[in-house]
Structure formats: C-alpha cells, structure tokens
Design a protein around this motif. Structure first.
Motif, mmCIF file in Angstrom:
data_model
loop_
_atom_site.group_PDB
_atom_site.id
_atom_site.type_symbol
_atom_site.label_atom_id
_atom_site.label_comp_id
_atom_site.label_asym_id
_atom_site.label_seq_id
_atom_site.Cartn_x
_atom_site.Cartn_y
_atom_site.Cartn_z
ATOM 1 N N THR A 33 -1.472 1.738 5.592
ATOM 2 C CA THR A 33 -2.803 1.698 5.465
ATOM 3 C C THR A 33 -3.350 2.229 3.958
ATOM 4 O O THR A 33 -2.860 3.334 3.632
ATOM 5 C CB THR A 33 -3.394 2.657 6.595
ATOM 6 N N GLN A 64 -3.424 -2.829 6.156
ATOM 7 C CA GLN A 64 -4.806 -2.863 6.361
ATOM 8 C C GLN A 64 -5.515 -1.850 5.395
ATOM 9 O O GLN A 64 -4.609 -0.692 4.694
ATOM 10 C CB GLN A 64 -5.022 -2.047 7.925
ATOM 11 N N SER A 84 -4.642 -8.466 4.193
ATOM 12 C CA SER A 84 -4.684 -7.343 4.942
ATOM 13 C C SER A 84 -5.950 -7.186 5.981
ATOM 14 O O SER A 84 -6.575 -8.018 5.617
ATOM 15 C CB SER A 84 -4.968 -5.953 3.845
ATOM 16 N N THR A 85 -6.068 -6.352 6.817
ATOM 17 C CA THR A 85 -6.959 -6.358 7.651
ATOM 18 C C THR A 85 -8.140 -5.347 7.265
ATOM 19 O O THR A 85 -7.541 -4.119 6.814
ATOM 20 C CB THR A 85 -6.601 -5.736 9.095
#
Length: 319
Positions: A33, A64, A84-85
């Motif tokens: 992340t 993400q 990526s989210t």
C-alpha cells in the motif's frame, strides 16, 4: 520502522510548492500500500520510481494507493498506478477527475465570497491564476474505493480510516489501532500550522467553516491517544497531544490579534488580512485570506465579533 509484522517506509519527494518536500509512505503489509503519491513533476515521478526501486519495487507492484486529500503534492501522480486500487474520500472524486464543471462552480463561489469581502481585482486575478496553475500538478484519475470515517482500511487488517476535515474537506488519515500509529498527511505538522483552507460547499450545503472543522479534527486526533504520527511534511511527531494543544492555543492567539485589529471600527476581511500579513497578503492572497477568514469564523462562534452586510460588502466589528 517495523511493528505488527508490517514495515513502513517513508519516501520523501521534491515539490515545487512553498511547503517543500512531501512524504509518502509505503506500507509492506497484507497488501502493498502506498499512502499518497507526490506531485505531477518530472522530479517527483523520478524520485518516486527511484526510491521504490531501491526498496525492491516498481509502480506495477503496488496493490493499492490511499489518497489522503486533493492537494497536488499528495495526489498528483495517482494516474501512474493503473494496476492499483485507488482509495479515498467521496469528496475527492471531482478533484481527482479534474471535473471542469465542478472547478468552475468552486471558482465562482469563492470569487463571489472574495468580492463581498473586499478583495481587489488584482488579487482576484492572482488567486485565479494560482488556482489554475496549481491543478496542473495533477493527472486525472478516478477512485475505485470510497471510504468514510470508521471504515476498516481495505487490505490492511487492523487499520481504520478517520475523516479529518479542515485543511481539506476530503482529508482522511489512517490509524493502526494495535500500536496507535497514524499516517496523517497534513492533519498535523511539526513545524508549521496547517492552514484551514477556504473551500466552496460540496453538494450545495452552507460554506464549510474550515477552521472550526479543523479545531474539531485536532480534538479528535488528541483523543486518539497516538504514540506516533507520520506526517506529510517535516519531522515525525511523537508528542501528538502537546502539539495539538499548541495549535489550538495558537488559533486563539491569532483570533485575539484579529480582534485587536478590528478594535472599534468596522472593517472588511480583506483589510484585516492585509493588516495581519502585509506583503505576504499581496503575494499569497488565497492563503492569507483563508487564514483570516477562518479566525473570523472562530470569533463569530465565540460571539466576540459581529458581521453585517452593507450593500454588496460584508463588514466585521467588535461586539
């Protein structure tokens, strides 16, 4: 720093803004992340890619990206992360998409507010140019996941989302509850006080009173009993409660100064801002006016000043 089987890497990137370098954070946990991205500049992009490479990663490895708020030094490179989210607050959407209809409505609302409060045309022009230039440091993207206060952070077990408006209406921070560590972006900075920037209302409601919001946010942060706060700029913050108290006291000191400026006469907010900041007001009228107007909201809340509309102008005076 390694806690709870997660490693958090601070990545520091250059910005073209007066605030200086920005910190983004890579959390190596269940999901890889990234928190914030840095600005859309050649130097920012190169720095991000180089530092990820040193850590053994590339852009496409990031699962993400959590975007804390809409300012370009924090979200400018979001469009790089195509695999990526992207995660953020609902109010971030139009900023990230660079919705031109939304931008025009915001500019009109704020221009009308500035005019009513006496800002001259040359400063209005400066603000408009600065605003348009500022948004050039964002490449359009779109959120995949919307989060709100109290939500669990997707892909990071044990982390929670906190809504922390004031500096921006869409500002969020994330907190790891087990050891009370937070990644706070601009919610609290060690060496400077985050400006509670004026914004147009979202969804047609009343104008957000950003300094009052920010003071509530600071009280929320103090109540989290954090052990460590990783900021978007400057030094890591260890004594969070003490710094929060300093910031809250600083607001009251500035409010008192503004009350003294008003004295026994009625004045417009633009006049107060110039008296308070002098040449800085002429160079950065958007920032100085936000600072002044926020403290006038505070004085009004405390019933220490009153406001009156005369014709097309707004005046403040001591109670």
């Amino acid at each position: 720093m390694t806690v709870c089987a997660e490693t958090i890497h601070q990545i520091t990137l250059p910005t073209p803004f007066q605030v200086g370098p920005v910190h983004v954070y890579l959390i190596c946990g269940k999901s890889l992340t990234l928190v914030d991205t840095g600005p859309l500049t050649k130097e920012g992009k190169r720095g991000l890619m180089q530092q990820l490479h040193i850590l053994g990663y590339k852009i496409d490895d990031i699962d993400q990206v959590i975007l804390t708020h809409h300012h370009p030094d924090h979200i400018g490179l979001a469009s790089l992360f195509k695999h990526s989210t992207l995660i953020g607050h609902n109010f971030l959407q139009p900023w990230l998409k660079k919705d031109q209809v939304f931008f025009r409505k915001c500019r009109k609302y704020l221009k009308d507010l500035y005019v009513k409060n006496g800002l001259p045309n040359e400063l209005l022009t400066k603000i408009e140019k600065s605003s348009q230039s500022y948004m050039n440091f964002i490449e359009p993207a779109e959120l995949d996941v919307i989060v709100k206060h109290g939500d669990a952070v997707p892909g990071l077990p044990g982390w929670k989302v906190k809504e922390v408006p004031g500096h921006a209406q869409n500002h969020i921070m994330i907190v790891r509850e087990q050891d009370r560590l937070a990644i706070g972006a601009d919610v609290l900075l060690a060496s400077i006080s985050s400006n509670a920037l004026l914004e147009a209302p979202m969804n047609g409601e009343e104008r957000p009173k950003t300094l009052l919001q920010y003071r509530d946010t600071l009280k929320l942060v103090r109540g989290l009993d954090l052990n460590l706060l990783l900021p978007g700029h400057g030094e890591v913050i260890k004594d969070v409660k003490s710094l929060v108290d300093q910031r809250l006291a600083g607001h009251m000191r500035r409010a008192h100064i503004i009350k003294e400026i008003i004295s026994t006469k009625k004045v417009m907010a633009s006049e107060i801002s110039f008296e308070l900041f002098k040449e800085k007001h002429l160079k950065q009228p958007d920032l100085t006016f936000s600072e002044t107007f926020g403290h006038l909201d505070l004085l009004l809340e405390l019933e220490q000043v009153s406001v009156k509309e005369e014709g097309d102008l707004i005046f403040f005076k001591n109670e």
